[in-house]
Each structure stands twice: as C-alpha cells, then as structure tokens.
Design an enzyme around this catalytic site. Structure first.
Site, PDB file in Angstrom:
ATOM      1  N   LYS A 147       1.953  -9.106   0.267  1.00  0.00           N
ATOM      2  CA  LYS A 147       1.441  -8.901  -0.397  1.00  0.00           C
ATOM      3  C   LYS A 147       2.410  -7.501  -0.604  1.00  0.00           C
ATOM      4  O   LYS A 147       2.681  -7.320  -0.076  1.00  0.00           O
ATOM      5  CB  LYS A 147      -0.138  -8.514  -0.678  1.00  0.00           C
ATOM      6  CG  LYS A 147      -0.413  -8.220  -1.671  1.00  0.00           C
ATOM      7  CD  LYS A 147      -1.978  -7.639  -1.996  1.00  0.00           C
ATOM      8  CE  LYS A 147      -2.294  -7.262  -3.306  1.00  0.00           C
ATOM      9  NZ  LYS A 147      -1.920  -5.763  -3.899  1.00  0.00           N
ATOM     10  N   ARG A 186     -10.641  -4.174  -8.372  1.00  0.00           N
ATOM     11  CA  ARG A 186     -11.173  -3.825  -8.805  1.00  0.00           C
ATOM     12  C   ARG A 186     -12.098  -3.678  -9.666  1.00  0.00           C
ATOM     13  O   ARG A 186     -13.474  -3.873  -9.494  1.00  0.00           O
ATOM     14  CB  ARG A 186     -10.692  -1.662  -9.625  1.00  0.00           C
ATOM     15  CG  ARG A 186     -10.338  -0.972  -8.369  1.00  0.00           C
ATOM     16  CD  ARG A 186      -9.572  -0.021  -9.022  1.00  0.00           C
ATOM     17  NE  ARG A 186      -8.232  -0.143  -9.998  1.00  0.00           N
ATOM     18  CZ  ARG A 186      -7.198   0.421 -10.417  1.00  0.00           C
ATOM     19  NH1 ARG A 186      -7.961   1.480  -9.996  1.00  0.00           N
ATOM     20  NH2 ARG A 186      -6.206  -0.377 -10.801  1.00  0.00           N
ATOM     21  N   CYS A 210       1.344  -0.724   0.184  1.00  0.00           N
ATOM     22  CA  CYS A 210      -0.265  -0.625  -0.153  1.00  0.00           C
ATOM     23  C   CYS A 210       1.325   1.074  -0.182  1.00  0.00           C
ATOM     24  O   CYS A 210       2.174   1.580   0.709  1.00  0.00           O
ATOM     25  CB  CYS A 210      -1.032   0.597   1.440  1.00  0.00           C
ATOM     26  SG  CYS A 210      -2.176   1.420   1.179  1.00  0.00           S
TER      27      CYS A 210
END
Length: 338
Positions: A142, A238, A101
């Site tokens: 991740k 998304r 992130c």
C-alpha cells in the site's frame, strides 16, 4: 494455491483500509457481519514489535474475519521476512507492507510513506517477505503516489516497476502525495489533491498488476465508477468506518454480485450480540466493541440517541448487552417520534 489467489483478487474489489486505532479485531468482526465478501485489513503492526518485542498477541484474529490481511510496517528485509512468516503462520490471507503512512512516529522508524523515496529498499523488503511465506499467501504493498517534492508521474511508475519485478502482483495506491514536512497525518488525508487519473494511468501502464485505489472515496457509486475506468478495486477507509452500513451492507450485492439479502440495522445488532457476549465472558469491556458500532445508524432517525446511549454507558464497569438493547430501544423511540 491458485484458488486462494483468485478469491483474494475478487475480495480486493472492495477492501476496508487499515486504520490505526480503528480496524482492530472487534471492528473487523462488526464489518464482517455487514459484508461477507469485502477484504478486511488489520491496523498496521510493526515488524520490530513482533520480532524484537515478541508482541505476537497483536496478530490475534477470529476465524469469521476471513478474508483478512495483516498490514506490516518496517524497512528491514530480514525482520519483515520473519514478521511476514509469523503472520502467514497465524493464518492471514495476505500480508501487506505499509509504504503510505505519513506520521512522525512512522518516519522516525524509517517506514511508511518515507519509503517512497527508497523503491529499491522496498523491492528488497517484499522479495524477502515473498521468500519467507507459503506461495498461496500474497505479499502486497500500500503506497502513496509520491512524497514531498517528488513528481508522481515520474516516481510512481518506477516504484511500481520495482515492486512488481520483486514479485508483487497487487498494490493499493492512495491517490494523494504525502507531505512529510509541513502537514500532519490528518492533514495528509485531506489537503494534498487527489489524482485518480494517475492511478488509472498506472493500471494502463501495468496491466498485469492488480491495482486498488484508495483516498477520498465516500460511497460505492464513486468507487464503482473508478473500477469502471479500469481499476481492479476500491479501498475505503473513513467512510466505511463512520458510515459502515451505507458502505458495507449492500456491498456484497452491488460490488460482488452476491444474491443474499442485506441485514437490516436491527438485524446487524442482533448478529453482533453473540460476539459481544463472548467478549464480555472473557473479561472484555463493552466499549471495546461498541465504539466501532457508533456509526451504524448514521444518517437515520435515532442516530444521535444510539451514539449517546453507547457513548455514555458502554464504558461503565459491568456494562453489558442491556446497554446495546437500550441504545436500540432509544433508536426505535426516536424513529416513532420522527
């Protein structure tokens, strides 16, 4: 123990990416109606919030969500170990460390993508997490392919080698750099170029590492094409949120070779009604669930009527199943007129 790991590796063939403000428990309940097999992730929960803030309510989830993974944010090995144990005790099937992130808030807390610059610290974090949880609960990572001026072809292999040596056997790689200086989190999702070739090369270099690719995947065909190139799984964000039916409804058959027939969109709505009713009965609001369902009819006649009805009415005090049924009726009317 081995059985659980095999099932999770299978589920990780398709996963829905952790997305802040989106993949909450209601979103996951909806996605689980669409796919019985895909691996679902929570929003990122920070270790400090759990350990120092006592915000264990953030760990709540429903039994129907399995297989489901908890994503943690943090950079203190001891704190992450405690947070991982809390997640394991809650019943999560996997605990994931966020090293991808790029938001300012995440950087200021020294976790997320900024940790790509500290592979040794990440290795210490995951080693502490692995030691803290039962052996059947995998710790995964991740990450990005690099940040800022890093050369991905150099830093990513070193990063993967260090986390693998620390005991990690599964990673999800967002195939873009993160630019921590100069790009917003939204821009970081689109502007840095995708480098799927590098991720494929990492699988060849680390054959024992289970690697899922994330970033820019818009449909199952594209994701399956990447798996055919040697990768173990695809992680979709998304597109799975905005076109959930297109991505998830037939995924069990196409990705997991399951034999059951996908639900129709109308059947999905019917399947969600008991969950919605139970949430309303505890004092919850309709729009807490319906906001995740706005894309159910994306690309179909009546999609606008569905979104408009839910958006206009679901937030009102006392809104209940009658709003969902009215939205479905509006879809049917639009489809007749089409």
């Amino acid at each position: 123990m081995k059985q659980v790991k095999i099932e999770l590796c299978s589920a990780a063939r398709l996963s829905v990416a952790p997305m802040m403000d989106w993949t909450d428990r209601h979103c996951r309940a909806f996605h689980r109606v669409l796919s019985r097999r895909a691996l679902l992730y929570t929003e990122m929960v920070t270790a400090p919030a759990l350990v120092r803030g006592g915000a264990v309510h953030l760990l709540g989830f429903g039994e129907t969500e399995h297989p489901v993974a908890l994503q943690l944010g943090g950079s203190d090995p001891a704190e992450l170990a405690v947070a991982a144990r809390l997640g394991a005790d809650e019943g999560y099937d996997e605990i994931n460390l966020n090293v991808g992130c790029p938001s300012d808030r995440v950087q200021s807390g020294f976790f997320g993508a900024v940790l790509m610059e500290q592979p040794g610290l990440v290795a210490d974090c995951v080693a502490a997490m692995i030691a803290a949880v039962p052996g059947h609960v995998p710790i995964t990572v991740k990450c990005r392919i690099g940040v800022d001026e890093q050369v991905p072809e150099t830093v990513l292999p070193d990063f993967l080698q260090q986390v693998q040596s620390a005991g990690v056997s599964r990673v999800q790689i967002h195939a873009r750099k993160a630019w921590l200086k100069g790009l917003s989190p939204k821009e970081n999702r689109d502007i840095p170029p995708l480098n799927y070739d590098l991720v494929v090369a990492m699988k060849a270099a680390f054959p024992d590492l289970h690697i899922s690719v994330n970033g820019g995947i818009t449909d199952l065909d594209q994701g399956l094409g990447l798996i055919e190139r040697g990768l173990d799984g695809m992680m979709i964000g998304r597109a799975a949120y905005h076109q959930p039916y297109d991505i998830l409804s037939d995924a069990d058959r196409r990705v997991f070779a399951a034999s059951h027939t996908p639900l129709s969109r109308t059947e999905v709505v019917a399947a969600m009604e008991p969950y919605i009713a139970a949430h309303l009965a505890t004092g919850g609001r309709l729009n807490q669930i319906s906001r995740h369902m706005l894309g159910l009819f994306a690309g179909q006649p009546g999609a606008r009527a569905w979104r408009r009805t839910l958006s206009d009415q679901a937030h009102r005090p006392g809104a209940g199943l009658e709003v969902v049924r009215a939205a479905l009726a509006a879809v049917s009317e639009a489809q007749i007129d089409a």
